[in-house]
Design an enzyme around this catalytic site. Structure first.
Site, PDB file in Angstrom:
ATOM      1  N   CYS A 132       0.815  -1.223   0.000  1.00  0.00           N
ATOM      2  CA  CYS A 132       0.000   0.000   0.000  1.00  0.00           C
ATOM      3  C   CYS A 132       0.850   1.274   0.000  1.00  0.00           C
ATOM      4  O   CYS A 132       0.481   2.266  -0.632  1.00  0.00           O
ATOM      5  CB  CYS A 132      -0.979  -0.002   1.169  1.00  0.00           C
ATOM      6  N   ASP A 375      -7.472   5.912  -1.361  1.00  0.00           N
ATOM      7  CA  ASP A 375      -7.108   4.705  -0.611  1.00  0.00           C
ATOM      8  C   ASP A 375      -6.656   3.607  -1.566  1.00  0.00           C
ATOM      9  O   ASP A 375      -7.409   3.199  -2.458  1.00  0.00           O
ATOM     10  CB  ASP A 375      -8.329   4.235   0.186  1.00  0.00           C
ATOM     11  N   HIS A 377      -6.130   0.522  -0.760  1.00  0.00           N
ATOM     12  CA  HIS A 377      -6.512  -0.792  -0.221  1.00  0.00           C
ATOM     13  C   HIS A 377      -7.759  -1.345  -0.917  1.00  0.00           C
ATOM     14  O   HIS A 377      -8.818  -1.515  -0.309  1.00  0.00           O
ATOM     15  CB  HIS A 377      -6.755  -0.702   1.280  1.00  0.00           C
TER      16      HIS A 377
END
Length: 491
Positions: A132, A375, A377
């Site tokens: 990430c 994000d 993720h």
């Protein structure tokens, strides 16, 4: 065209959530934690069958964990300005909501991917659960490249409608769209159909057009071709200049392997090496600050080619400046929040890579006491960017998210961009003002002169002349305990 929402409770492409048992039986190796690679399998002494079972179990878990999430709605205040990449939006009208939609949807969104070619030295074909911070770093660099090659007011014409948001006003009206334009195929130099020289020529031509303002709309074929080309540089292919394969390879020089976790400071130096060794962005330099200090002369020597080579025809390279910082001890020092806001208000700021504890994010703005972020993720299937007409849907997000400042982890890296020497001077002045606060210790400083040269594997900038630098005794190896900026764990 609708982009893929990180909050969508479904797998990309399939529309359904595959059962865990189906994934366990699948012969692909996806796992997201520091597990067994080819090099440490042998020393583990465990049988191959056990290793394969572990990989399959972790593959199933990571694909389920990062392939979907519970839908939540992000609420935006209609009376407070929202800052996004240095621009202010007051979301109290349909026109302002539409302007924000185009600006947010045009940011390049890079997330976990699965089923890409195996990373060298490992069994990994996905970065789920460990990559990430690399993805956040990619988004920061992508923003710098978009600003570098495209006009400041460029917007992607196919921006998706926003989902899971509440602006407390009428939903934005559907934008009128013209007929689709024919996008020229700009296969990258590591793909088919284009030589390295042609690749650099196209990028240079796009930069000249951006400077002259000859195209002002994302609907221009040339602008869209450059947009597609920038995205392709971050493809999950071994030869993509800024792809995960390349970044992991460069990380080996710092003792990292595929499957390890990366901190924001280390990622900054990996990005510096990637830019320095790429042929696609020869007119761009990347500087990483030393010990929370930007040495102006180092930046000038890095960008002004005439300083080192009087015969150089290029006066100045554009520059991305990355500043790894620590905004407190174990938690964020509230005294720094106002400074972070001031920095995000600057036009020259291209974002912040960091996140909340154990969770890397790319911060692109704020509203009131909440940060706006992208994000990484979210696990998506790999896209073959070597195809000239590859889909751009999964590279743009339609679901903006916010989090409170007090949840921000203190370890982060701040990014800036300056196109010219004059822009760099303006950047120094603006950043100095933004850093002014009552806090005794500023986030970082900008000073005249030059810093110490820690070499290619350490810090950037400065001369390689050893006589002009003094490295403290044990300066390279004396500190055995790394700060959390390097050892920061992100899941």
């Amino acid at each position: 065209m609708n982009s893929v929402s990180p909050s969508a409770a479904q797998y990309v492409g399939s529309g359904t959530l595959p059962s865990t048992s189906e994934q366990v039986l699948e012969p692909r190796n996806h796992f997201g934690h520091a597990l067994l690679t080819d090099s440490n399998k042998e020393s583990s002494g465990e049988p191959d069958e056990v290793d394969r079972l572990k990989l399959k179990l972790m593959s199933a878990w990571n694909n389920v964990k990062y392939g979907w999430s519970v839908k939540t709605k992000t609420v935006f205040n209609k009376t407070s300005p929202l800052i996004l990449m240095g621009q202010s939006y007051l979301l109290n009208s349909e026109d302002e909501v539409e302007r924000f939609r185009l600006a947010f949807g045009s940011r390049v969104w890079l997330t976990y991917r699965k089923e890409f070619p195996q990373l060298e030295g490992s069994n990994l074909t996905s970065d789920c659960g460990w990559g990430c911070m690399l993805r956040s770093g990619q988004m920061l660099l992508a923003q710098g490249l978009v600003v570098h090659f495209l006009p400041l007011d460029w917007r992607w014409p196919e921006c998706p409608q926003l989902t899971d948001v509440d602006f407390e006003v009428l939903r934005p009206r559907s934008p009128s769209r013209t007929a689709a334009i024919s996008i020229p195929s700009f296969s990258s130099s590591w793909g088919a159909g284009m030589t390295q020289k042609q690749s650099s020529s196209i990028a240079s031509e796009g930069l000249k057009r951006a400077h002259s303002g000859r195209f002002q709309s994302g609907r221009e074929p040339q602008a869209e071709g450059l947009h597609r080309r920038v995205v392709s540089w971050f493809g999950d292919q071994p030869s993509a200049p800024f792809g995960v394969h390349r970044l992991v390879e460069l990380g080996k020089e710092s003792g990292k392997r595929a499957g390890d976790w990366y901190g924001p400071s280390l990622v900054a130096h990996i990005l510096r090496k990637a830019v320095a060794r790429s042929s696609e962005v020869q007119n761009l330099a990347l500087y990483v600050a030393q010990d929370c200090t930007v040495y102006k002369e180092d930046v000038i020597r890095l960008c002004d080619q005439s300083v080192l080579d009087s015969s150089s025809s290029s006066d100045w390279k554009s520059v991305i400046i990355l500043v790894p910082v620590r905004l407190g001890g174990e938690t964020l020092n509230p005294s720094y929040i106002e400074c972070v806001k001031n920095i995000l208000r600057l036009d020259c700021c291209i974002g912040i890579i960091g996140g909340k504890p154990k969770h890397s994010l790319f911060f692109i703005g704020f509203q009131d006491e909440q940060l706006l972020y992208l994000d990484p993720h979210y696990c998506q299937p790999v896209v073959d960017v070597t195809q000239g007409s590859f889909s751009l849907e999964s590279f743009h997000c339609n679901s903006p998210r916010k989090m409170n400042f007090n949840r921000m982890d203190p370890s982060c890296t701040i990014g800036f961009y300056a196109r010219s020497k004059k822009d760099f001077e303006s950047l120094c002045s603006a950043v100095s003002v933004a850093l002014s606060s009552k806090e005794r210790y500023p986030i970082f400083t900008l000073v005249e002169g030059r810093g110490q040269d820690y070499g290619l594997d350490g810090y950037s900038g400065g001369s390689t002349d050893a006589s002009t630098h003094i490295i403290p005794p044990g300066g390279l190896n004396g500190n055995k305990k790394r700060g959390s900026a390097d050892e920061f764990v992100f899941l």
